[in-house]
Design an enzyme around this catalytic site. Structure first.
Site, PDB file in Angstrom:
ATOM      1  N   HIS A 131      40.257  10.905  29.617  1.00  0.00           N
ATOM      2  CA  HIS A 131      41.158  10.178  29.231  1.00  0.00           C
ATOM      3  C   HIS A 131      41.046   8.453  28.680  1.00  0.00           C
ATOM      4  O   HIS A 131      41.768   8.310  27.619  1.00  0.00           O
ATOM      5  CB  HIS A 131      42.651   9.910  30.555  1.00  0.00           C
ATOM      6  CG  HIS A 131      43.507   9.298  30.311  1.00  0.00           C
ATOM      7  ND1 HIS A 131      45.264  10.117  29.826  1.00  0.00           N
ATOM      8  CD2 HIS A 131      43.713   8.029  30.020  1.00  0.00           C
ATOM      9  CE1 HIS A 131      45.544   8.983  29.840  1.00  0.00           C
ATOM     10  NE2 HIS A 131      45.193   7.694  29.671  1.00  0.00           N
ATOM     11  N   GLU A 132      40.248   7.880  29.673  1.00  0.00           N
ATOM     12  CA  GLU A 132      39.803   6.892  28.669  1.00  0.00           C
ATOM     13  C   GLU A 132      39.129   7.115  27.323  1.00  0.00           C
ATOM     14  O   GLU A 132      39.481   6.032  26.691  1.00  0.00           O
ATOM     15  CB  GLU A 132      38.595   5.895  29.724  1.00  0.00           C
ATOM     16  CG  GLU A 132      39.595   5.380  31.255  1.00  0.00           C
ATOM     17  CD  GLU A 132      40.948   5.349  30.899  1.00  0.00           C
ATOM     18  OE1 GLU A 132      41.715   4.001  30.093  1.00  0.00           O
ATOM     19  OE2 GLU A 132      42.454   4.922  31.518  1.00  0.00           O
ATOM     20  N   HIS A 135      41.642   7.265  24.548  1.00  0.00           N
ATOM     21  CA  HIS A 135      41.795   5.968  24.100  1.00  0.00           C
ATOM     22  C   HIS A 135      41.440   4.935  23.178  1.00  0.00           C
ATOM     23  O   HIS A 135      41.878   4.486  22.300  1.00  0.00           O
ATOM     24  CB  HIS A 135      42.546   5.130  25.094  1.00  0.00           C
ATOM     25  CG  HIS A 135      43.870   5.418  26.019  1.00  0.00           C
ATOM     26  ND1 HIS A 135      44.657   5.468  25.320  1.00  0.00           N
ATOM     27  CD2 HIS A 135      44.167   5.524  27.449  1.00  0.00           C
ATOM     28  CE1 HIS A 135      45.584   5.868  26.194  1.00  0.00           C
ATOM     29  NE2 HIS A 135      45.121   5.399  27.350  1.00  0.00           N
ATOM     30  N   GLU A 190      49.975   8.031  25.754  1.00  0.00           N
ATOM     31  CA  GLU A 190      48.954   8.079  27.448  1.00  0.00           C
ATOM     32  C   GLU A 190      48.761   9.641  27.109  1.00  0.00           C
ATOM     33  O   GLU A 190      48.055  10.000  27.447  1.00  0.00           O
ATOM     34  CB  GLU A 190      50.161   7.794  28.736  1.00  0.00           C
ATOM     35  CG  GLU A 190      49.976   5.937  28.611  1.00  0.00           C
ATOM     36  CD  GLU A 190      48.581   6.388  29.158  1.00  0.00           C
ATOM     37  OE1 GLU A 190      47.554   6.367  29.276  1.00  0.00           O
ATOM     38  OE2 GLU A 190      48.483   4.595  29.212  1.00  0.00           O
TER      39      GLU A 190
END
Length: 290
Positions: A131-132, A135, A190
């Site tokens: 997930h990071e 970003h 997100e």
């Protein structure tokens, strides 16, 4: 002891107790600054350069696990094979703090907190860091550090008009770290990072159901003893339960869904057995004299 300065990632900014003192310019100064900021361009290279300086300052002021530490060994085992993703070069380190968190920077630096590694198994941790990484790949971290740069008024009128990012002092880099704590990704960002995490897991042959499971852990934390604090910190982010439901829906649609069972979590360095040395004694025989 040096003061800990922790940049909180948007997804897992939930239990940090770090206090910062961000310096905000007056309305009058911001008004004068705004005239020059409007035309300022902030490239990926600018973001990466600024992030690299900021992360160096953070690493210097946080307890970083050394390569022989069990946490570092585990993280390297999991992500040593993922040093590049979508053209982005990544580097990983562990902060030996109890906070449950992880974050990524525009230069590809990923920092994972020991507290997170204590409650999530390998697959769940892969989902979180995936997930990071999302970003970074989606340029969310670039936009966040640009916003922090402007917010802390480190961009003066001269630099904004020339289109150049000025060299910052350590104090100013600290201000960037402070401002980054308050920055939040949008719900859309997100959601897109969640999708990237799922695709990352699927593409690399990991159990995609760990994505749902990781969000369930956060959901349970938000409903526990830390609920009131979590509610405040997560107010501008999608509900963990809903994000877990979305991941489950994708796995079901792909025909991959099954109830995920958390595996054993090991953050200790493997014990190396000492080599046994067998002493050999040379036998000598004494001939009897006749």
């Amino acid at each position: 002891m040096k003061k800990r300065i922790i940049v909180l990632g948007a997804l897992f900014a939930i239990l940090s107790l770090t206090k910062t003192n961000a310096q905000i310019l007056s309305d009058k100064t911001m008004g004068a600054l705004g005239k020059g900021v409007s035309g300022f361009t902030f490239s990926d290279a600018d973001a990466a350069a600024l992030a690299k300086q900021s992360i160096a300052e953070l690493d210097a002021n946080n307890p970083v696990a050394d390569p022989k530490n069990g946490y570092s060994i585990r993280l390297d085992r999991l992500f040593g094979k993922h040093t590049t993703s979508e053209g982005v070069t990544l580097n990983y380190k562990v902060y030996l703090v109890k906070d449950i968190n992880a974050f990524a920077c525009a230069d590809g630096s990923v920092r994972v907190f020991a507290g997170l590694m204590d409650i999530m198994d390998d697959n769940q941790l892969l989902a979180v860091i995936g997930h990071e990484i999302g970003h970074v790949v989606n340029h969310d971290t670039r936009d966040a550090i640009k916003a922090a740069y402007k917010k802390e008024a480190l961009l003066d009128v001269a630099s904004s008009q020339s289109g150049k990012v000025e060299t910052l002092t350590q104090s100013q880099l600290g201000q960037i770290g402070s401002a980054m704590i308050d920055s939040k990704h949008s719900r859309k960002q997100e959601s897109e990072a969640d999708n990237f995490s799922y695709d990352f897991m699927k593409r690399n042959g990991y159990d995609v159901n760990a994505v749902e499971s990781a969000f369930r852990i956060l959901q349970n934390l938000s409903e526990g003893a830390e609920a009131s604090f979590m509610t405040k910190m997560m107010s501008s982010h999608p509900d963990s339960g809903k994000r877990a439901d979305a991941a489950k829906k994708r796995a079901t649609k792909d025909g991959l869904y099954h109830a995920y069972e958390q595996q054993e979590i090991v953050n200790t360095a493997p014990v190396t057995a000492a080599k046994k040395t067998t002493a050999t004694t040379k036998k000598t025989s004494t001939a009897k004299k006749k």
